[in-house]
Design a protein around this motif. Sequence first.
Motif, PDB file in Angstrom:
ATOM      1  N   ASP A 278     -25.115 -16.993  -8.805  1.00 13.32           N
ATOM      2  CA  ASP A 278     -23.865 -16.682  -9.497  1.00 13.32           C
ATOM      3  C   ASP A 278     -22.973 -15.780  -8.656  1.00 13.32           C
ATOM      4  O   ASP A 278     -21.755 -15.979  -8.599  1.00 13.32           O
ATOM      5  CB  ASP A 278     -24.155 -16.005 -10.854  1.00 13.32           C
ATOM      6  N   GLY A 279     -23.578 -14.786  -8.018  1.00 13.42           N
ATOM      7  CA  GLY A 279     -22.805 -13.870  -7.178  1.00 13.42           C
ATOM      8  C   GLY A 279     -22.114 -14.614  -6.053  1.00 13.42           C
ATOM      9  O   GLY A 279     -20.916 -14.416  -5.790  1.00 13.42           O
ATOM     10  N   GLN A 280     -22.851 -15.511  -5.400  1.00 16.90           N
ATOM     11  CA  GLN A 280     -22.285 -16.231  -4.252  1.00 16.90           C
ATOM     12  C   GLN A 280     -21.240 -17.265  -4.701  1.00 16.90           C
ATOM     13  O   GLN A 280     -20.242 -17.470  -4.021  1.00 16.90           O
ATOM     14  CB  GLN A 280     -23.405 -16.871  -3.429  1.00 16.90           C
ATOM     15  N   THR A 281     -21.461 -17.884  -5.870  1.00 17.38           N
ATOM     16  CA  THR A 281     -20.454 -18.798  -6.417  1.00 17.38           C
ATOM     17  C   THR A 281     -19.145 -18.052  -6.641  1.00 17.38           C
ATOM     18  O   THR A 281     -18.056 -18.523  -6.295  1.00 17.38           O
ATOM     19  CB  THR A 281     -20.937 -19.372  -7.772  1.00 17.38           C
ATOM     20  N   THR A 282     -19.261 -16.861  -7.239  1.00 19.38           N
ATOM     21  CA  THR A 282     -18.081 -16.048  -7.517  1.00 19.38           C
ATOM     22  C   THR A 282     -17.388 -15.658  -6.208  1.00 19.38           C
ATOM     23  O   THR A 282     -16.150 -15.698  -6.114  1.00 19.38           O
ATOM     24  CB  THR A 282     -18.499 -14.791  -8.310  1.00 19.38           C
ATOM     25  N   ALA A 283     -18.199 -15.296  -5.197  1.00 19.18           N
ATOM     26  CA  ALA A 283     -17.627 -14.917  -3.900  1.00 19.18           C
ATOM     27  C   ALA A 283     -16.825 -16.080  -3.317  1.00 19.18           C
ATOM     28  O   ALA A 283     -15.690 -15.898  -2.863  1.00 19.18           O
ATOM     29  CB  ALA A 283     -18.744 -14.498  -2.951  1.00 19.18           C
ATOM     30  N   HIS A 284     -17.405 -17.298  -3.369  1.00 23.26           N
ATOM     31  CA  HIS A 284     -16.712 -18.465  -2.834  1.00 23.26           C
ATOM     32  C   HIS A 284     -15.405 -18.718  -3.581  1.00 23.26           C
ATOM     33  O   HIS A 284     -14.384 -19.015  -2.974  1.00 23.26           O
ATOM     34  CB  HIS A 284     -17.615 -19.710  -2.913  1.00 23.26           C
ATOM     35  N   TYR A 285     -15.448 -18.572  -4.909  1.00 22.00           N
ATOM     36  CA  TYR A 285     -14.249 -18.786  -5.713  1.00 22.00           C
ATOM     37  C   TYR A 285     -13.143 -17.818  -5.316  1.00 22.00           C
ATOM     38  O   TYR A 285     -11.988 -18.201  -5.113  1.00 22.00           O
ATOM     39  CB  TYR A 285     -14.575 -18.650  -7.208  1.00 22.00           C
ATOM     40  N   ILE A 286     -13.508 -16.530  -5.168  1.00 22.49           N
ATOM     41  CA  ILE A 286     -12.502 -15.513  -4.823  1.00 22.49           C
ATOM     42  C   ILE A 286     -11.944 -15.790  -3.422  1.00 22.49           C
ATOM     43  O   ILE A 286     -10.725 -15.712  -3.198  1.00 22.49           O
ATOM     44  CB  ILE A 286     -13.120 -14.098  -4.904  1.00 22.49           C
TER      45      ILE A 286
ATOM     46  N   ILE B  38     -10.635 -11.132 -12.136  1.00 21.09           N
ATOM     47  CA  ILE B  38     -10.218 -11.836 -10.927  1.00 21.09           C
ATOM     48  C   ILE B  38      -8.685 -11.945 -10.807  1.00 21.09           C
ATOM     49  O   ILE B  38      -8.128 -11.655  -9.748  1.00 21.09           O
ATOM     50  CB  ILE B  38     -10.914 -13.213 -10.821  1.00 21.09           C
ATOM     51  N   PRO B  39      -7.964 -12.314 -11.890  1.00 23.00           N
ATOM     52  CA  PRO B  39      -6.490 -12.352 -11.773  1.00 23.00           C
ATOM     53  C   PRO B  39      -5.927 -10.997 -11.345  1.00 23.00           C
ATOM     54  O   PRO B  39      -5.033 -10.912 -10.510  1.00 23.00           O
ATOM     55  CB  PRO B  39      -6.043 -12.716 -13.194  1.00 23.00           C
ATOM     56  N   LYS B  40      -6.490  -9.924 -11.909  1.00 22.00           N
ATOM     57  CA  LYS B  40      -6.060  -8.559 -11.576  1.00 22.00           C
ATOM     58  C   LYS B  40      -6.277  -8.275 -10.080  1.00 22.00           C
ATOM     59  O   LYS B  40      -5.472  -7.601  -9.435  1.00 22.00           O
ATOM     60  CB  LYS B  40      -6.879  -7.591 -12.441  1.00 22.00           C
ATOM     61  N   LEU B  41      -7.389  -8.800  -9.527  1.00 23.15           N
ATOM     62  CA  LEU B  41      -7.673  -8.617  -8.100  1.00 23.15           C
ATOM     63  C   LEU B  41      -6.586  -9.288  -7.264  1.00 23.15           C
ATOM     64  O   LEU B  41      -6.073  -8.698  -6.299  1.00 23.15           O
ATOM     65  CB  LEU B  41      -9.050  -9.211  -7.753  1.00 23.15           C
ATOM     66  N   LEU B  42      -6.207 -10.511  -7.653  1.00 19.20           N
ATOM     67  CA  LEU B  42      -5.178 -11.241  -6.907  1.00 19.20           C
ATOM     68  C   LEU B  42      -3.840 -10.495  -6.974  1.00 19.20           C
ATOM     69  O   LEU B  42      -3.127 -10.371  -5.982  1.00 19.20           O
ATOM     70  CB  LEU B  42      -5.057 -12.671  -7.443  1.00 19.20           C
ATOM     71  N   ASP B  43      -3.524  -9.924  -8.158  1.00 17.25           N
ATOM     72  CA  ASP B  43      -2.321  -9.099  -8.303  1.00 17.25           C
ATOM     73  C   ASP B  43      -2.357  -7.929  -7.328  1.00 17.25           C
ATOM     74  O   ASP B  43      -1.369  -7.639  -6.660  1.00 17.25           O
ATOM     75  CB  ASP B  43      -2.222  -8.529  -9.736  1.00 17.25           C
TER      76      ASP B  43
ATOM     77  N   GLU C 260     -11.642 -18.590  -1.955  1.00 17.57           N
ATOM     78  CA  GLU C 260     -10.725 -19.726  -2.085  1.00 17.57           C
ATOM     79  C   GLU C 260      -9.357 -19.286  -2.597  1.00 17.57           C
ATOM     80  O   GLU C 260      -8.317 -19.708  -2.087  1.00 17.57           O
ATOM     81  CB  GLU C 260     -11.298 -20.715  -3.092  1.00 17.57           C
ATOM     82  N   GLN C 261      -9.374 -18.427  -3.629  1.00 16.96           N
ATOM     83  CA  GLN C 261      -8.134 -17.955  -4.233  1.00 16.96           C
ATOM     84  C   GLN C 261      -7.313 -17.145  -3.238  1.00 16.96           C
ATOM     85  O   GLN C 261      -6.096 -17.067  -3.345  1.00 16.96           O
ATOM     86  CB  GLN C 261      -8.423 -17.083  -5.462  1.00 16.96           C
ATOM     87  N   LEU C 262      -8.006 -16.497  -2.277  1.00 16.00           N
ATOM     88  CA  LEU C 262      -7.295 -15.617  -1.337  1.00 16.00           C
ATOM     89  C   LEU C 262      -6.822 -16.360  -0.093  1.00 16.00           C
ATOM     90  O   LEU C 262      -6.132 -15.779   0.744  1.00 16.00           O
ATOM     91  CB  LEU C 262      -8.208 -14.443  -0.938  1.00 16.00           C
ATOM     92  N   GLU C 263      -7.192 -17.657  -0.003  1.00 15.60           N
ATOM     93  CA  GLU C 263      -6.753 -18.443   1.158  1.00 15.60           C
ATOM     94  C   GLU C 263      -5.235 -18.504   1.210  1.00 15.60           C
ATOM     95  O   GLU C 263      -4.565 -18.693   0.192  1.00 15.60           O
ATOM     96  CB  GLU C 263      -7.308 -19.875   1.053  1.00 15.60           C
ATOM     97  N   GLY C 264      -4.665 -18.320   2.389  1.00 16.83           N
ATOM     98  CA  GLY C 264      -3.224 -18.422   2.544  1.00 16.83           C
ATOM     99  C   GLY C 264      -2.494 -17.133   2.247  1.00 16.83           C
ATOM    100  O   GLY C 264      -1.271 -17.052   2.406  1.00 16.83           O
ATOM    101  N   THR C 265      -3.205 -16.086   1.803  1.00 18.09           N
ATOM    102  CA  THR C 265      -2.525 -14.809   1.554  1.00 18.09           C
ATOM    103  C   THR C 265      -2.486 -13.974   2.828  1.00 18.09           C
ATOM    104  O   THR C 265      -1.858 -12.912   2.847  1.00 18.09           O
ATOM    105  CB  THR C 265      -3.254 -13.980   0.468  1.00 18.09           C
TER     106      THR C 265
ATOM    107  N   GLU D  30      -7.863  -6.232   3.897  1.00 11.19           N
ATOM    108  CA  GLU D  30      -9.211  -6.816   3.918  1.00 11.19           C
ATOM    109  C   GLU D  30      -9.847  -6.740   2.537  1.00 11.19           C
ATOM    110  O   GLU D  30      -9.795  -5.698   1.875  1.00 11.19           O
ATOM    111  CB  GLU D  30     -10.099  -6.072   4.924  1.00 11.19           C
ATOM    112  N   VAL D  31     -10.417  -7.858   2.105  1.00 17.31           N
ATOM    113  CA  VAL D  31     -11.199  -7.870   0.861  1.00 17.31           C
ATOM    114  C   VAL D  31     -12.659  -8.071   1.252  1.00 17.31           C
ATOM    115  O   VAL D  31     -13.013  -9.078   1.867  1.00 17.31           O
ATOM    116  CB  VAL D  31     -10.730  -8.989  -0.089  1.00 17.31           C
TER     117      VAL D  31
END
Lengths: 200, 200
Positions: free
Chosen positions: A150-158, A126-131, A160-165, A140-141
């Motif tokens: 688990d898949g949907q939890t991970t999707a929500h997390y990612i 995930i950090p590598k994806l943000l990089d 969230e991390q991409l908000e504001g980019t 577009e991601v």
Amino acid sequence: MTDNATRDIEELIGMMARLPGLGPRSARRAVLHLIKKRALLMMPLAEAMQQVAATARECLACGNIGTSDICDICSSEKRATGEICVVEDVADLWAMERGASFRGRYHVLGGTLSALDAIGPEELRIPKLLDRVRAEGVTEVILALNATVDGQTTAHYIAEQLEGTGVSVTSLAQGVPIGGELDYLDDGTITAALKARKRF
Amino acid sequence: MTDNATRDIEELIGMMARLPGLGPRSARRAVLHLIKKRALLMMPLAEAMQQVAATARECLACGNIGTSDICDICSSEKRATGEICVVEDVADLWAMERGASFRGRYHVLGGTLSALDAIGPEELRIPKLLDRVRAEGVTEVILALNATVDGQTTAHYIAEQLEGTGVSVTSLAQGVPIGGELDYLDDGTITAALKARKRF
């Protein structure tokens, strides 16, 4: 059952039984089949396995499997569309490629977030994806994660991390599969398909 | 998906998919698992496979798999009990050996008679069995064939061929398996178990 061949065969069965989808019984059947087809199948299979073991490696950018540090998809200029499709596993990447309708690049997470198995963002890619999102001019991601908890939890997390980019975050549509029969679908899929209904 | 590694991987998946019990999808999963565990599993597995492919061979007497022309069981004097257990396949021989209660020798037919697949006595190891019965001082032939139509047809054929040789021909008992529940057994098994009932 005491000679060397039998010990070797037992060992081979033990190793085969460690493959996903094979248990001790099916591993025995597979090994017997191989022994019957020693020249036609067993030798070529052993060689193919050694070849792949010697050359295969993970792409440093996306986690796909190839022979070089950067995989074919990541190094192809044609696929620099600004779209990154995020998948859990290389098998999912292969499934997307069989569809042959996505022309962008991929990012293989290597699993999903899981509190039970103590898998956090650092254990995945995930950090590598943000990089990459910051560095590669991504617009577009596409979150192509499995429709599991688990898949949907991970999707929500990612997401969230991409908000504001400023990157557009999308996910695969949910609905009735092509050729699917309503009677065999679970209630969740029918509800999702109804909610996302569109003009005929 | 165009570089050499991918072609090699596709080929490997194709070969794995030819194993019994694996289809294209489970072969892909197995290969991905192997690639992830290249050093720990894939290399040792390829070597074990080459080792077995190079040394394994069928016993000229009974059809069992070993490293020499005559297998361990056939060459062991301890197992010259005059009993021959006839099985369809090496997997069945292994199953009998796991039971560890039979101390005689085996004869692996290599299949069953089948009119549909044009498999006659000559395609199996039946003439060899009759030779052994004459040559080895056999007193009992135990027919441990599967309780299928083809298995039982083959058993009847062999019993017919052995008529007049003075050899006692027996077959495995049929009945309720150890730990079996009546409610889950098919009617044929219950009928067989009732017919062969014995004093408690």
